[in-house]
Design an enzyme around this catalytic site. Structure first.
Site, short mmCIF file in Angstrom:
data_model
loop_
_atom_site.label_atom_id
_atom_site.label_comp_id
_atom_site.label_asym_id
_atom_site.label_seq_id
_atom_site.Cartn_x
_atom_site.Cartn_y
_atom_site.Cartn_z
N SER A 196 -1.50 -16.16 8.37
CA SER A 196 -1.09 -15.37 7.20
C SER A 196 0.40 -15.56 6.92
O SER A 196 0.81 -15.69 5.76
CB SER A 196 -1.35 -13.87 7.42
OG SER A 196 -2.72 -13.62 7.56
N GLU A 232 -6.78 -11.30 -0.61
CA GLU A 232 -6.94 -12.49 -1.46
C GLU A 232 -8.29 -12.51 -2.17
O GLU A 232 -8.95 -13.55 -2.26
CB GLU A 232 -6.77 -13.75 -0.63
CG GLU A 232 -5.58 -13.68 0.26
CD GLU A 232 -4.53 -14.69 -0.05
OE1 GLU A 232 -4.77 -15.54 -0.91
OE2 GLU A 232 -3.46 -14.60 0.56
C1 FAD Z 1 -3.49 -6.91 6.02
C2 FAD Z 1 -3.39 -7.10 4.52
C3 FAD Z 1 -2.40 -7.94 3.99
C4 FAD Z 1 -2.27 -8.10 2.60
N1 FAD Z 1 -1.26 -8.89 2.09
C5 FAD Z 1 -1.03 -8.88 0.75
C6 FAD Z 1 0.14 -9.54 0.19
O1 FAD Z 1 0.91 -10.20 0.91
N2 FAD Z 1 0.37 -9.43 -1.15
C7 FAD Z 1 -0.45 -8.74 -1.98
O2 FAD Z 1 -0.17 -8.67 -3.18
N3 FAD Z 1 -1.56 -8.10 -1.49
C8 FAD Z 1 -1.86 -8.16 -0.15
N4 FAD Z 1 -2.97 -7.50 0.36
C9 FAD Z 1 -3.78 -6.68 -0.55
C10 FAD Z 1 -5.19 -7.22 -0.76
O3 FAD Z 1 -5.18 -8.38 -1.54
C11 FAD Z 1 -6.02 -6.07 -1.36
O4 FAD Z 1 -6.24 -5.14 -0.31
C12 FAD Z 1 -7.33 -6.53 -1.96
O5 FAD Z 1 -7.10 -7.27 -3.13
C13 FAD Z 1 -8.25 -5.35 -2.30
O6 FAD Z 1 -7.59 -4.37 -3.01
P1 FAD Z 1 -7.70 -2.85 -2.54
O7 FAD Z 1 -7.39 -2.79 -1.07
O8 FAD Z 1 -6.88 -2.03 -3.45
O9 FAD Z 1 -9.23 -2.49 -2.67
P2 FAD Z 1 -10.00 -2.02 -4.01
O10 FAD Z 1 -9.73 -2.98 -5.12
O11 FAD Z 1 -9.75 -0.58 -4.26
O12 FAD Z 1 -11.51 -2.22 -3.55
C14 FAD Z 1 -12.19 -1.31 -2.69
C15 FAD Z 1 -13.66 -1.76 -2.61
O13 FAD Z 1 -14.24 -1.73 -3.93
C16 FAD Z 1 -14.78 -3.00 -4.23
N5 FAD Z 1 -14.67 -3.28 -5.66
C17 FAD Z 1 -13.54 -3.23 -6.45
N6 FAD Z 1 -13.85 -3.59 -7.70
C18 FAD Z 1 -15.17 -3.92 -7.71
C19 FAD Z 1 -16.08 -4.39 -8.69
N7 FAD Z 1 -15.68 -4.65 -9.95
N8 FAD Z 1 -17.36 -4.59 -8.32
C20 FAD Z 1 -17.78 -4.38 -7.06
N9 FAD Z 1 -16.98 -3.94 -6.06
C21 FAD Z 1 -15.69 -3.72 -6.39
C22 FAD Z 1 -13.95 -3.97 -3.41
O14 FAD Z 1 -14.61 -5.22 -3.26
C23 FAD Z 1 -13.79 -3.21 -2.12
O15 FAD Z 1 -14.96 -3.34 -1.35
C24 FAD Z 1 -3.16 -7.40 1.75
C25 FAD Z 1 -4.16 -6.59 2.30
C26 FAD Z 1 -4.28 -6.44 3.65
C27 FAD Z 1 -5.36 -5.54 4.21
#
Ligand code: FAD
Length: 384
Positions: free
Chosen positions: A91, A363
């Site tokens: 990562s 991602e």
């Molecule tokens: C350890 C770690 C490192 C990271 N590093 C970075 C980074 O460097 N930069 C950065 O910008 N981000 C980073 N991220 C963020 C990561 O990309 C997001 O966590 C991810 O995109 C999901 O967003 P969320 O956590 O807000 O979940 P949400 O979008 O709230 O989703 C929650 C659940 O709902 C589901 N869901 C959402 N929309 C839909 C849909 N339309 N249909 C069906 N299911 C749906 C999702 O699949 C998931 O299961 C990191 C995350 C982690 C955990």
């Protein structure tokens, strides 16, 4: 472990050299310590970054500015070997090269490139990528972070969440709404109004720094904006680069789990026999290998498409979805083969298993990549 299908015979001599170099770096510099880093929730980035830079692994698929300029398969092989050590290590390298250096390299001004890329490729400066927000993860188009013009300056307000390398970064590539649409900004983390507290109590990717970013009237010169891109296609193109690294990387994590399970199954005796001599264990190991080899084939195929300049985002979605799921299945099966020992950091398996839960989510979650494939198959978008 025997390379039964001789898949690495598909690599050329340079790619095999990169494989062996990264594998021995991981074996010497990472594997002896990574269990402790995971337990203590630390990642010694300042120590490792110059070493990774000296090996040519930071921005390795980019050309110029001290970057190695390798082909895509070589970059993939490096990611595989790094993630066989730990997903946190891969990562770090993915974020530095594909998410922080790539947008500067692809969309930046000459001054931005000269200022940051040589130091970043050497591991002297660390970058992060701020897209996700507390209330906008899977739908970044609705982000709230805003950059407003004030004379020729920009004033940045808002916040980001889950940002890898955030609190150790020298520079953040931040994506924000503007009156013209979403734009990227190159933000030195020493700029007044910028803060990046670390997120604690993670049980996954513990050997990786994850942070929030806060922007409180951060004043930036006009030259901070990435001049060559407007719109969500900017950050999405960076994610395509990084996801390609994941497609390969998780093959390394899965291989480490399978190797650990095979070794354990050959030596752990129950009922007067090695547990590897029981058919139920062999069935697990055989299917783990099938999953691993299929994931490797997928990675190699996508790497060759990328080298031919022909790789589509939906093909990367296929690879991310299929390979992370396969790796997670392999890690969970390996954990069961190790019995009670499967839950300790004395073995790499549960560390990889927990890490892969983050890789499944970041991602683009597995659900979002499923919807990308659903749209590719039906022509019908089902995101909202
Ligand atoms: C350890 C770690 C490192 C990271 N590093 C970075 C980074 O460097 N930069 C950065 O910008 N981000 C980073 N991220 C963020 C990561 O990309 C997001 O966590 C991810 O995109 C999901 O967003 P969320 O956590 O807000 O979940 P949400 O979008 O709230 O989703 C929650 C659940 O709902 C589901 N869901 C959402 N929309 C839909 C849909 N339309 N249909 C069906 N299911 C749906 C999702 O699949 C998931 O299961 C990191 C995350 C982690 C955990």
């Amino acid at each position: 472990m025997d390379d039964l299908l001789r898949l690495d015979d598909q690599l050329d001599a340079d790619q095999r050299l990169i494989r062996d170099t990264v594998r021995s770096f991981v074996s010497d510099r990472v594997l002896p310590h990574v269990g402790d880093w995971f337990e203590e929730a630390v990642f010694p980035a300042r120590e490792l970054a110059p070493e990774l830079g000296a090996l040519g692994l930071l921005g390795m698929h980019l050309r110029g500015y001290g970057c190695a300029g390798t082909d895509a398969v070589s970059y993939g092989v490096a990611c595989r070997e790094l993630e066989a050590g730990d997903s946190g290590l891969r990562s770090f390298v993915s974020v530095q090269g594909s998410l922080a250096m790539f947008p500067i390299w692809r969309y930046g001004s000459d001054e931005q490139k000269e200022e940051w890329l040589p130091r970043m490729s050497a591991g002297e400066a660390i970058g992060c990528f701020g897209l996700t927000e507390p209330d906008h993860g899977s739908d970044p188009a609705n982000m709230r972070t805003y950059a407003k013009k004030d004379g020729s300056d920009w004033i940045l307000n808002g916040s980001k969440m889950w940002i890898t390398n955030g609190s150790i970064a020298d520079v953040a590539v931040v994506w924000a709404q503007t009156d013209e649409g979403i734009r990227g900004f190159v933000v030195p983390t020493s700029t007044p109004g910028f803060s990046a507290p670390e997120i604690h109590r993670k049980l996954s990717l513990r050997a990786s720094v994850t942070s929030s970013l806060y922007f409180d009237d951060v004043r930036l010169p006009a030259s901070a904006a990435l001049p060559e891109v407007v719109g969500l296609k900017g950050p999405l193109s960076c994610l395509s680069e990084a996801r390609f690294g994941i497609v390969w990387g998780v093959v390394g994590a899965a291989r480490a789990c399978l190797e650990s399970a095979v070794e354990y199954a050959r030596t752990r005796v129950q009922f007067d026999k090695p547990i590897g001599a029981f058919q139920l264990t062999q069935e697990k190991l055989a299917w783990m290998y099938v999953g691993l080899a299929q994931a490797q084939l997928t990675a190699l195929h996508l790497g060759r498409l990328k080298d031919a300049g022909d790789l589509e985002p939906r093909q990367i979605s296929f690879g991310k979805l299929a390979n992370v799921r396969a790796a997670l299945d392999i890690a969970r099966q390996a954990r069961s083969v190790l019995g009670g020992n499967g839950i300790t950091l004395e073995y790499p398996v549960i560390r990889h298993m927990n890490n892969l839960e983050s890789v499944l989510t970041y991602e683009g979650t597995q659900e979002i990549h499923t919807l990308v494939l659903g749209e590719a198959l039906t022509g019908l978008a089902a995101y909202r």
